[in-house]
Design a protein around this motif. Structure first.
Motif, PDB file in Angstrom:
ATOM      1  N   THR A  85       1.002  -1.217  -0.084  1.00  0.00           N
ATOM      2  CA  THR A  85       0.070  -0.146  -0.015  1.00  0.00           C
ATOM      3  C   THR A  85       0.801   1.296   0.309  1.00  0.00           C
ATOM      4  OG1 THR A  85      -1.812  -1.319   1.263  1.00  0.00           O
ATOM      5  CG2 THR A  85      -1.750   1.399   1.183  1.00  0.00           C
ATOM      6  N   LEU A  86       0.530   2.271  -0.795  1.00  0.00           N
ATOM      7  CA  LEU A  86       1.172   3.249  -0.862  1.00  0.00           C
ATOM      8  C   LEU A  86       0.308   4.496  -0.766  1.00  0.00           C
ATOM      9  CD1 LEU A  86       3.037   3.046  -4.367  1.00  0.00           C
ATOM     10  CD2 LEU A  86       4.127   2.879  -1.972  1.00  0.00           C
ATOM     11  N   GLY A  87       1.171   5.483   0.342  1.00  0.00           N
ATOM     12  CA  GLY A  87       0.507   6.682   0.710  1.00  0.00           C
ATOM     13  C   GLY A  87       1.049   7.951  -0.035  1.00  0.00           C
ATOM     14  N   PHE A  88       0.867   9.153   0.356  1.00  0.00           N
ATOM     15  CA  PHE A  88       1.306  10.284  -0.419  1.00  0.00           C
ATOM     16  C   PHE A  88       3.110  10.232  -0.561  1.00  0.00           C
ATOM     17  CE2 PHE A  88       2.960  14.533  -0.705  1.00  0.00           C
ATOM     18  CZ  PHE A  88       2.211  15.114  -1.707  1.00  0.00           C
ATOM     19  N   ASP A  89       3.474  10.465  -1.484  1.00  0.00           N
ATOM     20  CA  ASP A  89       4.848  10.491  -1.982  1.00  0.00           C
ATOM     21  C   ASP A  89       5.823  11.417  -1.136  1.00  0.00           C
ATOM     22  OD1 ASP A  89       7.375   9.598  -2.655  1.00  0.00           O
ATOM     23  OD2 ASP A  89       7.007  10.128  -5.003  1.00  0.00           O
TER      24      ASP A  89
ATOM     25  N   ILE B 123      -3.066  11.262  -4.821  1.00  0.00           N
ATOM     26  CA  ILE B 123      -4.226  11.718  -4.755  1.00  0.00           C
ATOM     27  C   ILE B 123      -5.047  10.965  -3.868  1.00  0.00           C
ATOM     28  CG2 ILE B 123      -6.632  11.816  -6.190  1.00  0.00           C
ATOM     29  CD1 ILE B 123      -4.661  11.925  -8.754  1.00  0.00           C
ATOM     30  N   ALA B 124      -4.865   9.729  -3.654  1.00  0.00           N
ATOM     31  CA  ALA B 124      -5.378   8.980  -2.703  1.00  0.00           C
ATOM     32  C   ALA B 124      -4.451   7.758  -2.573  1.00  0.00           C
ATOM     33  CB  ALA B 124      -6.894   8.460  -2.797  1.00  0.00           C
TER      34      ALA B 124
ATOM     35  N   ALA C 268       3.177   1.357 -16.396  1.00  0.00           N
ATOM     36  CA  ALA C 268       2.567   1.082 -15.502  1.00  0.00           C
ATOM     37  C   ALA C 268       2.945   1.174 -13.689  1.00  0.00           C
ATOM     38  CB  ALA C 268       2.343  -0.800 -15.255  1.00  0.00           C
ATOM     39  N   GLU C 269       4.019   1.299 -13.467  1.00  0.00           N
ATOM     40  CA  GLU C 269       4.735   1.653 -12.261  1.00  0.00           C
ATOM     41  C   GLU C 269       4.386   3.207 -11.784  1.00  0.00           C
ATOM     42  OE1 GLU C 269       8.533  -1.242 -11.705  1.00  0.00           O
ATOM     43  OE2 GLU C 269       8.893   0.785 -12.490  1.00  0.00           O
ATOM     44  N   ASN C 270       4.344   3.835 -12.814  1.00  0.00           N
ATOM     45  CA  ASN C 270       4.021   5.486 -12.823  1.00  0.00           C
ATOM     46  C   ASN C 270       2.594   5.605 -12.516  1.00  0.00           C
ATOM     47  OD1 ASN C 270       6.961   6.066 -12.968  1.00  0.00           O
ATOM     48  ND2 ASN C 270       6.559   6.726 -15.089  1.00  0.00           N
ATOM     49  N   VAL C 271       1.705   4.885 -12.907  1.00  0.00           N
ATOM     50  CA  VAL C 271       0.251   5.146 -12.601  1.00  0.00           C
ATOM     51  C   VAL C 271       0.190   5.042 -11.269  1.00  0.00           C
ATOM     52  CG1 VAL C 271      -1.979   4.384 -12.758  1.00  0.00           C
ATOM     53  CG2 VAL C 271      -0.413   4.140 -14.764  1.00  0.00           C
ATOM     54  N   ALA C 272       0.609   4.217 -10.499  1.00  0.00           N
ATOM     55  CA  ALA C 272       0.780   3.894  -9.014  1.00  0.00           C
ATOM     56  C   ALA C 272       1.404   5.221  -8.482  1.00  0.00           C
ATOM     57  CB  ALA C 272       1.248   2.637  -8.570  1.00  0.00           C
ATOM     58  N   GLU C 273       2.554   5.471  -8.962  1.00  0.00           N
ATOM     59  CA  GLU C 273       3.558   6.466  -8.373  1.00  0.00           C
ATOM     60  C   GLU C 273       2.461   7.924  -8.397  1.00  0.00           C
ATOM     61  OE1 GLU C 273       6.895   8.486  -6.597  1.00  0.00           O
ATOM     62  OE2 GLU C 273       6.325   6.421  -7.096  1.00  0.00           O
ATOM     63  N   CYS C 274       1.877   8.045  -9.365  1.00  0.00           N
ATOM     64  CA  CYS C 274       1.208   9.331  -9.370  1.00  0.00           C
ATOM     65  C   CYS C 274      -0.116   9.338  -8.816  1.00  0.00           C
ATOM     66  CB  CYS C 274       0.991   9.665 -10.949  1.00  0.00           C
ATOM     67  SG  CYS C 274       2.290  10.163 -11.931  1.00  0.00           S
ATOM     68  N   TYR C 275      -0.902   8.314  -8.588  1.00  0.00           N
ATOM     69  CA  TYR C 275      -2.056   8.206  -8.117  1.00  0.00           C
ATOM     70  C   TYR C 275      -2.002   8.007  -6.551  1.00  0.00           C
ATOM     71  CZ  TYR C 275      -4.992   8.724 -12.277  1.00  0.00           C
ATOM     72  OH  TYR C 275      -5.496   9.088 -13.454  1.00  0.00           O
ATOM     73  N   ARG C 276      -1.035   7.786  -6.159  1.00  0.00           N
ATOM     74  CA  ARG C 276      -0.690   7.722  -4.625  1.00  0.00           C
ATOM     75  C   ARG C 276      -0.792   8.896  -4.112  1.00  0.00           C
ATOM     76  NH1 ARG C 276       5.508   6.266  -3.648  1.00  0.00           N
ATOM     77  NH2 ARG C 276       4.957   6.400  -1.331  1.00  0.00           N
TER      78      ARG C 276
ATOM     79  N   ASN D 216      11.619   2.680  -6.393  1.00  0.00           N
ATOM     80  CA  ASN D 216      11.077   4.021  -6.238  1.00  0.00           C
ATOM     81  C   ASN D 216       9.834   3.957  -5.369  1.00  0.00           C
ATOM     82  OD1 ASN D 216      11.467   6.689  -6.867  1.00  0.00           O
ATOM     83  ND2 ASN D 216       9.401   6.510  -8.114  1.00  0.00           N
ATOM     84  N   HIS D 217       9.104   3.159  -5.183  1.00  0.00           N
ATOM     85  CA  HIS D 217       7.761   3.038  -4.409  1.00  0.00           C
ATOM     86  C   HIS D 217       8.197   2.820  -3.170  1.00  0.00           C
ATOM     87  CE1 HIS D 217       5.019   1.874  -7.737  1.00  0.00           C
ATOM     88  NE2 HIS D 217       5.481   3.034  -7.970  1.00  0.00           N
ATOM     89  N   MET D 218       9.632   2.293  -2.708  1.00  0.00           N
ATOM     90  CA  MET D 218       9.859   2.073  -1.459  1.00  0.00           C
ATOM     91  C   MET D 218      10.818   3.307  -0.829  1.00  0.00           C
ATOM     92  SD  MET D 218       8.639  -0.848  -0.327  1.00  0.00           S
ATOM     93  CE  MET D 218       6.966  -0.330  -1.086  1.00  0.00           C
TER      94      MET D 218
END
Length: 279
Positions: A80-84, A173-174, A163-171, A130-132
């Motif tokens: 699970t990812l929150g705000f970056d 927002i929510a 595909a990774e960047n979709v998660a990276e950006c939308y994190r 990058n997500h970590m």
């Protein structure tokens, strides 16, 4: 890629495993291991032709892997990812995983795939490093070879990064829940069995579940993508979570969501929000 073809390949994979993988809870990335010994939930060896396979659920704090100790590969991951707000640097090297339980096999070396025997392959991350980057330990663990598989280099640096960047950006927002994994179905491209002790995946899949900020409703997107050269766009590989479950297996996908969310299949991949910071 025809769904029927992918389903047949997935069924061959599951028949080869001969097992049903049971899960510990998937999701949050806030717990810390505290030591390098790790924590693993070990399940009994399954019945069937692959009854010697040993599959565990391994918690790395920021992410979780369903890992096959026998075939030396992760099968599924989730986090699970929150705000970056992370800035931890990505390690410059890969390492073998010191946290696996005794007797659990892994790749025999952390060296380059391309340099070993067959060019054109990267040490491809399942969980994006990058997500970590919000935790120095978590980003280091993302470079353990348990999180790495042979990935076509142009795939890794192109469509998979998209595909990774979709998660990276939308994190931003929510919060987003990220799930993914690999499918093995064809031994003809297993270039790295002798050098590393791991097969080459034929497919990668990823699913993202988040909340629409305008409605408060859950929404989801997923892809099932062949590990090949020449792919330029995500949209041809869009699937619903329902379709993923038919391709890969419901328990291995491991997503708990309402029926309506699992049926969602956007017409196009979510556009990246303006001003997204990819670092």
């Amino acid at each position: 890629m025809a769904i029927a073809e992918g389903c047949a390949r997935a069924l061959r994979l599951l028949a080869g495993l001969g097992c049903t993988v049971l899960f510990a809870a998937c999701g949050g990335g806030d717990g810390a291991l505290g030591t390098e010994t790790g924590t693993a939930t070990v399940y009994p060896a399954p019945n069937g032709p692959a009854s010697t396979d040993w599959v565990i659920r391994q918690d790395y704090g920021g992410y979780q892997l369903t890992y096959d100790c026998t075939t030396h590969t992760a099968l599924q991951y989730s986090y699970t990812l929150g705000f970056d707000n992370g800035t931890a640097a990505r390690p410059t090297s890969f390492t073998l995983d010191p946290t696996l339980p005794a007797g659990c096999g892994q790749q025999t070396t952390a060296s380059s795939y391309a340099a070993a025997i067959h060019p054109g392959y990267d040490r491809g991350h399942l969980v994006s490093s990058n997500h970590m980057d919000y935790d120095a330990q978590y980003i280091q663990r993302a470079n353990y070879m348990t999180n790495i598989v042979p990935q076509v280099a142009t795939f890794n640096r192109g469509i998979w990064l998209d595909a990774e960047n979709v998660a990276e950006c939308y994190r931003d927002i929510a919060p987003v829940q990220v799930y993914g994994g690999v499918v093995y179905s064809d031994p003809s491209n297993d270039w790295f069995l002798a050098s590393h002790g791991i097969r080459t995946p034929e497919y990668f899949w990823k699913a993202i579940v988040t909340t629409d900020p305008t409605t408060g409703a859950a929404k989801a997107i997923a892809w099932y993508i062949p590990n090949v050269e020449g792919l330029t766009a995500l949209d041809p590989y869009l699937v619903s979570i329902d379709e993923l479950e038919r391709l890969v297996g419901t328990e291995l996908v491991g997503i708990t969501a309402p029926v309506a969310v699992k049926a969602m299949k956007p017409a196009t991949s979510w556009p990246l929000p303006a001003g997204c910071n990819y670092t």
